[in-house]
Design a protein around this motif. Sequence first.
Motif, mmCIF file in Angstrom:
data_model
loop_
_atom_site.group_PDB
_atom_site.id
_atom_site.type_symbol
_atom_site.label_atom_id
_atom_site.label_comp_id
_atom_site.label_asym_id
_atom_site.label_seq_id
_atom_site.Cartn_x
_atom_site.Cartn_y
_atom_site.Cartn_z
ATOM 1 N N GLY A 156 0.790 -1.231 0.000
ATOM 2 C CA GLY A 156 -0.064 -0.180 0.112
ATOM 3 C C GLY A 156 0.827 1.039 -0.002
ATOM 4 O O GLY A 156 2.182 1.221 -0.158
ATOM 5 N N VAL A 157 0.094 2.459 0.131
ATOM 6 C CA VAL A 157 1.100 3.573 0.214
ATOM 7 C C VAL A 157 2.278 3.680 1.100
ATOM 8 O O VAL A 157 3.468 3.939 0.953
ATOM 9 N N MET A 158 2.062 3.178 2.425
ATOM 10 C CA MET A 158 2.935 3.246 3.382
ATOM 11 C C MET A 158 4.217 2.066 3.109
ATOM 12 O O MET A 158 5.247 2.568 3.119
ATOM 13 N N GLY A 159 3.722 1.007 2.568
ATOM 14 C CA GLY A 159 4.654 -0.175 2.241
ATOM 15 C C GLY A 159 5.559 0.443 1.045
ATOM 16 O O GLY A 159 6.701 0.100 0.956
ATOM 17 N N ARG A 160 5.024 0.881 0.004
ATOM 18 C CA ARG A 160 5.497 1.233 -0.991
ATOM 19 C C ARG A 160 6.600 2.173 -1.014
ATOM 20 O O ARG A 160 7.751 2.156 -1.560
ATOM 21 N N ASN A 161 6.019 2.912 -0.232
ATOM 22 C CA ASN A 161 6.905 4.314 0.213
ATOM 23 C C ASN A 161 8.163 3.829 1.083
ATOM 24 O O ASN A 161 9.437 4.280 0.816
ATOM 25 N N ILE B 70 15.113 9.619 19.566
ATOM 26 C CA ILE B 70 14.585 9.258 18.176
ATOM 27 C C ILE B 70 13.382 9.824 17.665
ATOM 28 O O ILE B 70 12.843 9.738 16.741
ATOM 29 N N TRP B 71 12.606 10.393 18.686
ATOM 30 C CA TRP B 71 11.416 11.124 18.507
ATOM 31 C C TRP B 71 11.608 12.548 18.047
ATOM 32 O O TRP B 71 10.592 13.283 17.594
ATOM 33 N N ARG B 72 12.979 13.143 18.024
ATOM 34 C CA ARG B 72 13.203 14.280 17.642
ATOM 35 C C ARG B 72 12.728 14.724 16.193
ATOM 36 O O ARG B 72 12.661 16.009 15.705
ATOM 37 N N GLY B 73 12.931 13.377 15.364
ATOM 38 C CA GLY B 73 12.719 13.831 13.954
ATOM 39 C C GLY B 73 11.787 12.679 13.322
ATOM 40 O O GLY B 73 12.044 11.565 13.869
ATOM 41 N N GLY B 74 11.191 12.967 12.366
ATOM 42 C CA GLY B 74 10.614 11.897 11.456
ATOM 43 C C GLY B 74 9.308 11.585 11.964
ATOM 44 O O GLY B 74 8.234 11.228 11.209
ATOM 45 N N CYS B 75 8.802 11.630 13.240
ATOM 46 C CA CYS B 75 7.659 11.062 14.013
ATOM 47 C C CYS B 75 6.531 12.412 13.833
ATOM 48 O O CYS B 75 7.075 13.454 13.664
ATOM 49 N N ILE B 76 5.229 12.016 14.134
ATOM 50 C CA ILE B 76 4.208 12.939 14.258
ATOM 51 C C ILE B 76 4.340 13.901 15.445
ATOM 52 O O ILE B 76 4.119 14.928 15.355
ATOM 53 N N SER C 289 8.107 -3.349 15.604
ATOM 54 C CA SER C 289 8.807 -2.274 15.618
ATOM 55 C C SER C 289 7.774 -0.981 14.867
ATOM 56 O O SER C 289 6.944 -1.239 14.126
ATOM 57 N N GLY C 290 7.509 -0.008 15.957
ATOM 58 C CA GLY C 290 6.811 0.911 15.513
ATOM 59 C C GLY C 290 7.453 2.009 14.475
ATOM 60 O O GLY C 290 8.653 1.898 14.468
ATOM 61 N N VAL C 291 6.518 2.465 13.702
ATOM 62 C CA VAL C 291 6.930 3.322 12.433
ATOM 63 C C VAL C 291 6.095 4.452 12.563
ATOM 64 O O VAL C 291 5.048 4.472 12.330
ATOM 65 N N SER C 292 6.829 5.761 12.650
ATOM 66 C CA SER C 292 5.987 6.960 12.866
ATOM 67 C C SER C 292 6.414 7.981 11.605
ATOM 68 O O SER C 292 7.680 8.138 11.410
ATOM 69 N N GLY C 293 5.481 8.630 11.196
ATOM 70 C CA GLY C 293 5.869 9.598 10.093
ATOM 71 C C GLY C 293 5.062 9.868 9.040
ATOM 72 O O GLY C 293 5.085 10.686 8.184
ATOM 73 N N GLY C 294 4.037 8.915 8.946
ATOM 74 C CA GLY C 294 3.020 8.758 7.914
ATOM 75 C C GLY C 294 3.560 8.360 6.595
ATOM 76 O O GLY C 294 4.612 7.853 6.645
ATOM 77 N N ALA C 295 2.894 8.532 5.317
ATOM 78 C CA ALA C 295 3.409 8.128 4.024
ATOM 79 C C ALA C 295 4.824 8.895 3.642
ATOM 80 O O ALA C 295 5.660 8.177 3.239
ATOM 81 N N LYS C 296 4.535 10.102 3.903
ATOM 82 C CA LYS C 296 5.802 10.964 3.618
ATOM 83 C C LYS C 296 7.168 10.772 4.562
ATOM 84 O O LYS C 296 8.272 10.597 3.960
ATOM 85 N N GLY C 297 6.970 10.337 5.886
ATOM 86 C CA GLY C 297 7.969 9.901 6.633
ATOM 87 C C GLY C 297 8.507 8.631 6.106
ATOM 88 O O GLY C 297 9.729 8.380 5.868
#
Length: 465
Positions: A14-19, A358-364, A127-135
Amino acid sequence: MSKGSYDFGLVGLGVMGRNFILNVTDNGFSAFGLDTDPEKVAALKQEGEGKPVDGTIDKKAFIENLSAPRKIMLLVPAGGPVDAVIEDLLPLLDEGDLIIDGGNSFFTDTDRRGDYLNEKGIYFIGSGVSGGAKGARFGPSIMPGGDQKAYELVKPIFEAVSAKVNGEPCVDYMGTKSAGNYVKMVHNGIEYGLMQLISEAYTVLKTGLGLSNEQLHETFTKWNQGKLKSFLVEITSEIFTKMDDKTGKHLVDLILDKAKQKGTGKWTSQNAMDLGIPVPTIDVSVSMREISALKDDRVAAEKLYESPAIPSVGLTVEDVEDALYFAFIITYAQGMTQLVAASKEYGYGCNLEVISKIWRGGCIIRAGLLEEMRKAFSKNNDLSSLLLDEGFASELNANAGAMRRVVGYSVAGGIPASGLSASLSYFDSYRSGRLPLNLIQAQRDHFGSHTYERVDMEGIFHTEW
Protein backbone atom coordinates in the motif's frame (compact mmCIF):
# COMPACT_ATOMS: atom_id res chain seq x y z
CA MET A 1 19.38 -8.93 -9.96
CA SER A 2 19.88 -12.66 -9.40
CA LYS A 3 17.69 -14.86 -7.24
CA GLY A 4 18.46 -14.85 -3.57
CA SER A 5 20.33 -11.55 -3.69
CA TYR A 6 17.82 -8.94 -2.45
CA ASP A 7 18.70 -7.41 0.92
CA PHE A 8 15.22 -6.67 2.24
CA GLY A 9 11.68 -7.93 1.79
CA LEU A 10 8.45 -6.11 2.44
CA VAL A 11 4.91 -7.50 2.57
CA GLY A 12 2.10 -5.02 1.98
CA LEU A 13 2.60 -2.60 -0.90
CA GLY A 14 0.00 0.00 0.00
CA VAL A 15 1.06 3.64 0.22
CA MET A 16 3.10 3.13 3.42
CA GLY A 17 4.71 -0.08 2.23
CA ARG A 18 5.56 1.19 -1.24
CA ASN A 19 7.07 4.37 0.17
CA PHE A 20 9.11 2.48 2.75
CA ILE A 21 10.54 -0.01 0.26
CA LEU A 22 11.49 2.81 -2.14
CA ASN A 23 13.20 4.56 0.77
CA VAL A 24 15.23 1.38 1.32
CA THR A 25 16.35 1.34 -2.30
CA ASP A 26 17.27 5.03 -2.20
CA ASN A 27 19.68 4.30 0.63
CA GLY A 28 21.90 1.66 -0.94
CA PHE A 29 19.94 -1.56 -0.40
CA SER A 30 18.01 -3.80 -2.76
CA ALA A 31 14.45 -4.75 -1.88
CA PHE A 32 11.71 -7.12 -2.99
CA GLY A 33 7.99 -6.62 -2.32
CA LEU A 34 5.00 -8.94 -1.96
CA ASP A 35 1.29 -8.15 -2.22
CA THR A 36 -1.84 -10.05 -3.17
CA ASP A 37 -2.93 -7.13 -5.38
CA PRO A 38 -1.23 -7.18 -8.83
CA GLU A 39 -1.96 -3.47 -9.28
CA LYS A 40 0.07 -2.59 -6.18
CA VAL A 41 2.95 -4.72 -7.40
CA ALA A 42 2.76 -2.99 -10.79
CA ALA A 43 2.73 0.43 -9.08
CA LEU A 44 5.91 -0.48 -7.18
CA LYS A 45 7.66 -1.61 -10.37
CA GLN A 46 6.63 1.54 -12.19
CA GLU A 47 7.67 3.94 -9.43
CA GLY A 48 10.83 1.97 -8.73
CA GLU A 49 11.98 1.75 -12.34
CA GLY A 50 15.76 1.97 -12.48
CA LYS A 51 16.12 1.16 -8.78
CA PRO A 52 17.19 -2.21 -7.26
CA VAL A 53 13.59 -3.13 -6.43
CA ASP A 54 11.08 -5.70 -7.68
CA GLY A 55 7.83 -7.24 -6.54
CA THR A 56 5.50 -10.20 -6.96
CA ILE A 57 2.18 -11.72 -5.92
CA ASP A 58 3.90 -15.12 -5.53
CA LYS A 59 5.01 -15.73 -1.92
CA LYS A 60 7.41 -18.52 -2.95
CA ALA A 61 9.13 -16.29 -5.51
CA PHE A 62 9.26 -13.54 -2.91
CA ILE A 63 11.10 -15.77 -0.41
CA GLU A 64 13.44 -17.20 -3.04
CA ASN A 65 14.59 -13.72 -4.06
CA LEU A 66 15.75 -12.70 -0.58
CA SER A 67 19.30 -13.21 0.66
CA ALA A 68 19.90 -15.21 3.85
CA PRO A 69 19.17 -14.57 6.62
CA ARG A 70 15.97 -13.14 5.20
CA LYS A 71 14.80 -9.82 6.60
CA ILE A 72 11.07 -9.43 5.97
CA MET A 73 8.99 -6.48 7.13
CA LEU A 74 5.19 -6.59 7.31
CA LEU A 75 3.24 -3.38 6.72
CA VAL A 76 -0.26 -4.82 6.84
CA PRO A 77 -3.27 -3.95 9.06
CA ALA A 78 -2.85 -4.92 12.72
CA GLY A 79 -4.60 -7.96 14.13
CA GLY A 80 -5.59 -10.99 12.10
CA PRO A 81 -3.81 -9.98 8.88
CA VAL A 82 -0.42 -10.04 10.66
CA ASP A 83 -1.04 -13.58 11.96
CA ALA A 84 -2.27 -14.67 8.54
CA VAL A 85 0.86 -13.41 6.75
CA ILE A 86 3.12 -15.04 9.34
CA GLU A 87 1.37 -18.40 8.90
CA ASP A 88 1.53 -18.01 5.14
CA LEU A 89 5.29 -17.39 5.07
CA LEU A 90 6.38 -19.67 7.90
CA PRO A 91 6.65 -22.94 5.89
CA LEU A 92 8.99 -21.19 3.43
CA LEU A 93 11.38 -19.69 6.00
CA ASP A 94 14.63 -21.04 7.40
CA GLU A 95 15.97 -20.91 10.93
CA GLY A 96 17.55 -17.51 11.63
CA ASP A 97 15.29 -15.58 9.25
CA LEU A 98 13.71 -12.39 10.61
CA ILE A 99 10.12 -11.13 10.49
CA ILE A 100 9.45 -7.49 11.42
CA ASP A 101 5.93 -6.28 12.18
CA GLY A 102 5.93 -2.59 11.29
CA GLY A 103 2.26 -1.96 12.03
CA ASN A 104 0.45 -0.64 15.10
CA SER A 105 -0.01 -4.01 16.75
CA PHE A 106 -1.18 -4.26 20.34
CA PHE A 107 1.85 -5.06 22.48
CA THR A 108 0.51 -8.31 23.95
CA ASP A 109 -0.01 -9.64 20.40
CA THR A 110 3.66 -8.89 19.72
CA ASP A 111 4.71 -10.83 22.82
CA ARG A 112 2.60 -13.80 21.70
CA ARG A 113 4.00 -13.77 18.18
CA GLY A 114 7.56 -13.42 19.45
CA ASP A 115 7.22 -16.48 21.68
CA TYR A 116 5.57 -18.47 18.89
CA LEU A 117 8.24 -17.68 16.29
CA ASN A 118 11.11 -18.08 18.73
CA GLU A 119 10.04 -21.70 19.26
CA LYS A 120 10.41 -22.21 15.51
CA GLY A 121 13.85 -20.60 15.30
CA ILE A 122 12.57 -17.46 13.56
CA TYR A 123 13.54 -14.02 14.83
CA PHE A 124 10.75 -11.51 15.40
CA ILE A 125 10.74 -7.74 15.93
CA GLY A 126 7.75 -5.53 16.69
CA SER A 127 8.68 -2.12 15.35
CA GLY A 128 6.76 1.11 15.55
CA VAL A 129 7.09 3.33 12.48
CA SER A 130 5.95 6.95 12.67
CA GLY A 131 5.84 9.73 10.12
CA GLY A 132 2.98 8.78 7.83
CA ALA A 133 3.44 8.12 4.12
CA LYS A 134 5.85 11.02 3.66
CA GLY A 135 7.96 9.84 6.58
CA ALA A 136 8.05 6.31 5.21
CA ARG A 137 9.35 7.66 1.92
CA PHE A 138 11.90 10.17 3.14
CA GLY A 139 12.73 9.23 6.73
CA PRO A 140 10.51 7.98 9.56
CA SER A 141 11.19 7.53 13.24
CA ILE A 142 11.52 3.78 13.84
CA MET A 143 11.04 2.03 17.20
CA PRO A 144 12.19 -1.63 17.09
CA GLY A 145 11.92 -3.96 20.05
CA GLY A 146 12.57 -7.66 20.63
CA ASP A 147 15.70 -9.79 20.53
CA GLN A 148 18.67 -7.42 20.23
CA LYS A 149 20.49 -9.95 18.02
CA ALA A 150 17.55 -9.75 15.64
CA TYR A 151 17.75 -5.97 15.55
CA GLU A 152 21.44 -6.14 14.60
CA LEU A 153 20.42 -7.96 11.40
CA VAL A 154 18.36 -5.03 10.17
CA LYS A 155 20.11 -2.17 11.99
CA PRO A 156 22.12 -0.93 8.97
CA ILE A 157 18.97 -0.70 6.84
CA PHE A 158 16.87 0.97 9.53
CA GLU A 159 19.58 3.50 10.33
CA ALA A 160 19.95 4.35 6.65
CA VAL A 161 16.23 4.88 5.97
CA SER A 162 15.30 6.70 9.20
CA ALA A 163 15.06 10.46 9.66
CA LYS A 164 18.23 12.21 10.80
CA VAL A 165 18.65 14.96 13.41
CA ASN A 166 22.12 16.49 13.60
CA GLY A 167 23.31 13.47 11.62
CA GLU A 168 21.91 11.03 14.19
CA PRO A 169 19.43 8.40 12.93
CA CYS A 170 15.98 8.49 14.49
CA VAL A 171 16.00 4.79 15.24
CA ASP A 172 17.40 2.76 18.09
CA TYR A 173 16.76 -0.45 19.99
CA MET A 174 13.82 0.16 22.34
CA GLY A 175 14.12 -2.90 24.54
CA THR A 176 13.09 -6.53 24.89
CA LYS A 177 9.89 -8.26 23.81
CA SER A 178 7.16 -5.83 22.71
CA ALA A 179 8.98 -2.64 23.76
CA GLY A 180 8.92 -1.26 20.20
CA ASN A 181 5.17 -1.55 19.76
CA TYR A 182 4.58 -0.29 23.30
CA VAL A 183 6.71 2.83 22.73
CA LYS A 184 4.84 3.49 19.48
CA MET A 185 1.51 3.04 21.29
CA VAL A 186 2.45 5.69 23.86
CA HIS A 187 3.77 7.90 21.05
CA ASN A 188 0.29 7.74 19.55
CA GLY A 189 -1.34 8.46 22.90
CA ILE A 190 0.77 11.60 23.23
CA GLU A 191 -0.19 12.42 19.65
CA TYR A 192 -3.89 12.22 20.58
CA GLY A 193 -3.29 14.59 23.49
CA LEU A 194 -1.34 17.15 21.49
CA MET A 195 -3.92 17.18 18.69
CA GLN A 196 -6.75 17.73 21.19
CA LEU A 197 -4.86 20.57 22.86
CA ILE A 198 -4.17 22.27 19.52
CA SER A 199 -7.85 21.99 18.59
CA GLU A 200 -8.81 23.65 21.88
CA ALA A 201 -6.30 26.46 21.37
CA TYR A 202 -7.83 26.90 17.90
CA THR A 203 -11.37 27.23 19.24
CA VAL A 204 -10.30 29.69 21.96
CA LEU A 205 -8.61 31.82 19.30
CA LYS A 206 -11.46 31.53 16.81
CA THR A 207 -14.59 31.49 18.98
CA GLY A 208 -13.21 33.50 21.87
CA LEU A 209 -10.81 36.02 20.37
CA GLY A 210 -12.41 36.10 16.92
CA LEU A 211 -9.33 35.35 14.80
CA SER A 212 -9.92 34.77 11.09
CA ASN A 213 -8.40 31.82 9.25
CA GLU A 214 -5.74 34.13 7.85
CA GLN A 215 -4.88 35.32 11.35
CA LEU A 216 -4.89 31.74 12.63
CA HIS A 217 -2.42 30.82 9.90
CA GLU A 218 -0.17 33.72 10.88
CA THR A 219 -0.46 32.86 14.57
CA PHE A 220 0.40 29.17 14.23
CA THR A 221 3.21 30.00 11.79
CA LYS A 222 4.70 32.36 14.37
CA TRP A 223 4.25 29.80 17.14
CA ASN A 224 6.09 27.21 15.08
CA GLN A 225 9.10 29.51 15.00
CA GLY A 226 9.28 29.64 18.80
CA LYS A 227 8.88 27.36 21.80
CA LEU A 228 5.95 25.49 20.21
CA LYS A 229 8.02 24.45 17.18
CA SER A 230 6.67 21.05 16.19
CA PHE A 231 5.33 19.06 13.27
CA LEU A 232 1.72 19.28 14.46
CA VAL A 233 1.82 23.05 14.91
CA GLU A 234 3.48 23.38 11.50
CA ILE A 235 0.81 21.41 9.65
CA THR A 236 -1.92 23.21 11.59
CA SER A 237 -0.66 26.53 10.24
CA GLU A 238 -0.86 25.12 6.71
CA ILE A 239 -4.42 23.84 7.13
CA PHE A 240 -5.82 27.37 7.54
CA THR A 241 -4.65 28.41 4.06
CA LYS A 242 -6.18 25.49 2.15
CA MET A 243 -9.14 26.52 0.00
CA ASP A 244 -11.83 24.10 -1.12
CA ASP A 245 -11.74 23.61 -4.89
CA LYS A 246 -15.51 22.95 -4.93
CA THR A 247 -16.75 26.06 -3.12
CA GLY A 248 -13.78 28.41 -2.90
CA LYS A 249 -14.19 28.54 0.88
CA HIS A 250 -11.65 27.60 3.54
CA LEU A 251 -11.63 23.80 3.64
CA VAL A 252 -11.19 23.60 7.43
CA ASP A 253 -14.61 25.22 7.92
CA LEU A 254 -16.30 22.60 5.72
CA ILE A 255 -14.92 19.51 7.48
CA LEU A 256 -17.39 17.66 9.71
CA ASP A 257 -16.49 17.88 13.41
CA LYS A 258 -16.44 14.11 14.02
CA ALA A 259 -12.90 12.84 14.69
CA LYS A 260 -12.23 9.16 14.08
CA GLN A 261 -9.64 6.92 15.72
CA LYS A 262 -7.85 3.63 15.12
CA GLY A 263 -7.49 2.58 18.75
CA THR A 264 -3.92 3.33 19.77
CA GLY A 265 -4.93 6.29 21.94
CA LYS A 266 -7.53 4.14 23.67
CA TRP A 267 -4.93 1.39 24.22
CA THR A 268 -2.59 3.91 25.82
CA SER A 269 -5.31 5.12 28.16
CA GLN A 270 -6.50 1.63 29.07
CA ASN A 271 -3.02 0.30 29.78
CA ALA A 272 -2.12 3.37 31.83
CA MET A 273 -5.07 2.51 34.06
CA ASP A 274 -3.81 -1.08 34.31
CA LEU A 275 -0.44 0.26 35.44
CA GLY A 276 -1.96 2.79 37.82
CA ILE A 277 -0.43 5.72 35.92
CA PRO A 278 -2.55 8.88 35.46
CA VAL A 279 -2.62 10.25 31.91
CA PRO A 280 -5.71 12.50 32.06
CA THR A 281 -4.83 14.65 29.03
CA ILE A 282 -4.57 11.51 26.90
CA ASP A 283 -7.71 10.05 28.50
CA VAL A 284 -9.79 13.11 27.71
CA SER A 285 -8.47 13.31 24.15
CA VAL A 286 -9.91 9.84 23.54
CA SER A 287 -13.18 10.83 25.21
CA MET A 288 -13.47 13.97 23.08
CA ARG A 289 -13.23 11.92 19.89
CA GLU A 290 -16.05 9.79 21.25
CA ILE A 291 -18.11 12.87 22.17
CA SER A 292 -17.49 14.27 18.69
CA ALA A 293 -19.15 11.17 17.23
CA LEU A 294 -22.43 12.14 18.97
CA LYS A 295 -23.08 14.80 16.34
CA ASP A 296 -26.88 14.49 16.20
CA ASP A 297 -27.19 14.59 19.98
CA ARG A 298 -24.88 17.60 20.19
CA VAL A 299 -26.90 19.53 17.61
CA ALA A 300 -30.10 18.75 19.51
CA ALA A 301 -28.58 19.68 22.86
CA GLU A 302 -27.34 23.00 21.49
CA LYS A 303 -30.99 24.05 21.13
CA LEU A 304 -31.83 23.14 24.75
CA TYR A 305 -29.11 24.95 26.62
CA GLU A 306 -28.12 28.57 26.92
CA SER A 307 -24.57 29.54 26.07
CA PRO A 308 -22.76 31.98 28.35
CA ALA A 309 -21.44 35.17 26.83
CA ILE A 310 -17.84 35.09 25.68
CA PRO A 311 -15.75 37.30 28.01
CA SER A 312 -14.90 40.55 26.24
CA VAL A 313 -11.53 41.14 27.90
CA GLY A 314 -8.85 39.37 29.84
CA LEU A 315 -7.06 37.12 27.35
CA THR A 316 -4.37 37.54 24.69
CA VAL A 317 -3.01 35.41 21.87
CA GLU A 318 0.22 35.20 23.86
CA ASP A 319 -1.70 33.71 26.79
CA VAL A 320 -2.99 30.95 24.52
CA GLU A 321 0.51 30.27 23.22
CA ASP A 322 1.89 29.98 26.76
CA ALA A 323 -0.99 27.76 27.85
CA LEU A 324 -0.54 25.43 24.90
CA TYR A 325 3.18 25.17 25.65
CA PHE A 326 2.38 24.38 29.29
CA ALA A 327 -0.08 21.66 28.24
CA PHE A 328 2.37 20.21 25.70
CA ILE A 329 4.92 19.69 28.49
CA ILE A 330 2.28 18.06 30.70
CA THR A 331 1.19 15.69 27.92
CA TYR A 332 4.72 14.56 27.08
CA ALA A 333 5.37 14.14 30.81
CA GLN A 334 2.34 11.87 31.20
CA GLY A 335 3.42 9.66 28.31
CA MET A 336 7.01 9.44 29.51
CA THR A 337 5.89 8.51 33.02
CA GLN A 338 3.81 5.72 31.53
CA LEU A 339 6.87 4.45 29.65
CA VAL A 340 8.91 4.45 32.86
CA ALA A 341 6.26 2.36 34.61
CA ALA A 342 5.73 -0.01 31.68
CA SER A 343 9.45 -0.62 31.28
CA LYS A 344 9.63 -1.74 34.92
CA GLU A 345 6.40 -3.76 34.81
CA TYR A 346 7.17 -5.62 31.58
CA GLY A 347 10.97 -5.76 31.87
CA TYR A 348 11.61 -3.82 28.67
CA GLY A 349 14.74 -2.00 29.76
CA CYS A 350 13.72 1.19 27.94
CA ASN A 351 16.09 4.16 27.88
CA LEU A 352 14.05 7.37 28.04
CA GLU A 353 16.91 9.47 26.67
CA VAL A 354 17.08 7.24 23.60
CA ILE A 355 13.31 7.41 23.10
CA SER A 356 13.37 11.21 23.36
CA LYS A 357 16.24 11.31 20.88
CA ILE A 358 14.60 9.24 18.17
CA TRP A 359 11.34 11.17 18.49
CA ARG A 360 13.12 14.43 17.59
CA GLY A 361 12.73 13.73 13.86
CA GLY A 362 10.53 11.79 11.47
CA CYS A 363 7.62 11.09 13.82
CA ILE A 364 4.30 12.89 14.20
CA ILE A 365 5.05 14.21 17.71
CA ARG A 366 8.48 15.59 16.83
CA ALA A 367 9.04 18.94 18.50
CA GLY A 368 11.76 21.21 19.80
CA LEU A 369 10.74 20.18 23.31
CA LEU A 370 12.11 16.67 22.76
CA GLU A 371 15.71 17.87 22.80
CA GLU A 372 15.09 19.35 26.25
CA MET A 373 13.54 16.04 27.31
CA ARG A 374 16.57 14.18 25.99
CA LYS A 375 18.80 16.41 28.09
CA ALA A 376 16.65 15.87 31.19
CA PHE A 377 16.81 12.09 30.87
CA SER A 378 20.51 12.30 30.02
CA LYS A 379 21.06 13.88 33.42
CA ASN A 380 18.82 11.34 35.14
CA ASN A 381 17.48 8.38 33.16
CA ASP A 382 15.67 7.19 36.31
CA LEU A 383 13.59 10.39 36.36
CA SER A 384 10.05 9.25 37.22
CA SER A 385 8.46 12.38 35.76
CA LEU A 386 9.57 15.38 33.75
CA LEU A 387 7.72 17.49 36.32
CA LEU A 388 10.54 16.65 38.76
CA ASP A 389 13.20 18.09 36.46
CA GLU A 390 14.26 21.58 37.54
CA GLY A 391 14.38 22.88 33.97
CA PHE A 392 10.83 21.81 33.18
CA ALA A 393 9.64 22.98 36.59
CA SER A 394 10.95 26.45 35.72
CA GLU A 395 9.10 26.40 32.37
CA LEU A 396 5.85 25.27 33.97
CA ASN A 397 6.06 27.90 36.69
CA ALA A 398 6.67 30.59 34.07
CA ASN A 399 3.62 29.61 32.02
CA ALA A 400 1.17 28.53 34.74
CA GLY A 401 -0.43 31.96 35.02
CA ALA A 402 -1.36 31.99 31.33
CA MET A 403 -2.68 28.45 31.63
CA ARG A 404 -5.01 29.51 34.46
CA ARG A 405 -6.22 32.51 32.48
CA VAL A 406 -7.01 30.42 29.39
CA VAL A 407 -8.83 27.71 31.35
CA GLY A 408 -10.75 30.31 33.36
CA TYR A 409 -11.68 32.20 30.18
CA SER A 410 -12.87 28.98 28.53
CA VAL A 411 -15.00 27.99 31.52
CA ALA A 412 -16.54 31.47 31.76
CA GLY A 413 -17.33 31.51 28.04
CA GLY A 414 -18.61 27.93 27.77
CA ILE A 415 -15.80 26.99 25.39
CA PRO A 416 -14.99 23.24 25.59
CA ALA A 417 -11.38 22.92 26.76
CA SER A 418 -11.25 19.59 28.53
CA GLY A 419 -7.67 18.81 27.48
CA LEU A 420 -6.33 22.13 28.75
CA SER A 421 -8.38 21.77 31.95
CA ALA A 422 -7.19 18.21 32.51
CA SER A 423 -3.57 19.28 32.00
CA LEU A 424 -3.89 22.05 34.57
CA SER A 425 -5.70 19.82 37.04
CA TYR A 426 -3.01 17.14 36.67
CA PHE A 427 -0.35 19.76 37.35
CA ASP A 428 -2.15 21.11 40.41
CA SER A 429 -2.68 17.59 41.75
CA TYR A 430 0.90 16.51 41.10
CA ARG A 431 2.38 19.56 42.81
CA SER A 432 0.15 19.18 45.90
CA GLY A 433 1.82 17.59 48.90
CA ARG A 434 -1.59 16.75 50.36
CA LEU A 435 -4.76 15.88 48.43
CA PRO A 436 -8.32 15.44 49.77
CA LEU A 437 -8.14 11.68 49.22
CA ASN A 438 -7.98 11.20 53.00
CA LEU A 439 -11.73 11.78 52.93
CA ILE A 440 -12.17 9.08 50.28
CA GLN A 441 -10.27 6.63 52.48
CA ALA A 442 -12.53 7.56 55.40
CA GLN A 443 -15.60 6.99 53.20
CA ARG A 444 -14.30 3.60 52.05
CA ASP A 445 -13.67 2.53 55.60
CA HIS A 446 -17.08 3.83 56.69
CA PHE A 447 -19.15 1.91 54.14
CA GLY A 448 -16.91 -1.08 53.48
CA SER A 449 -14.42 -1.48 56.33
CA HIS A 450 -11.60 -1.09 53.78
CA THR A 451 -9.19 0.34 56.40
CA TYR A 452 -6.87 3.32 56.14
CA GLU A 453 -3.37 4.49 57.06
CA ARG A 454 -2.50 7.48 59.24
CA VAL A 455 -0.08 10.39 58.86
CA ASP A 456 1.01 10.27 62.53
CA MET A 457 1.72 6.58 63.11
CA GLU A 458 2.53 3.36 61.24
CA GLY A 459 -0.02 0.62 60.69
CA ILE A 460 -3.37 -0.23 59.11
CA PHE A 461 -6.47 1.05 60.91
CA HIS A 462 -10.23 0.61 60.93
CA THR A 463 -12.84 2.67 62.75
CA GLU A 464 -16.45 1.83 63.68
CA TRP A 465 -17.89 5.04 62.30
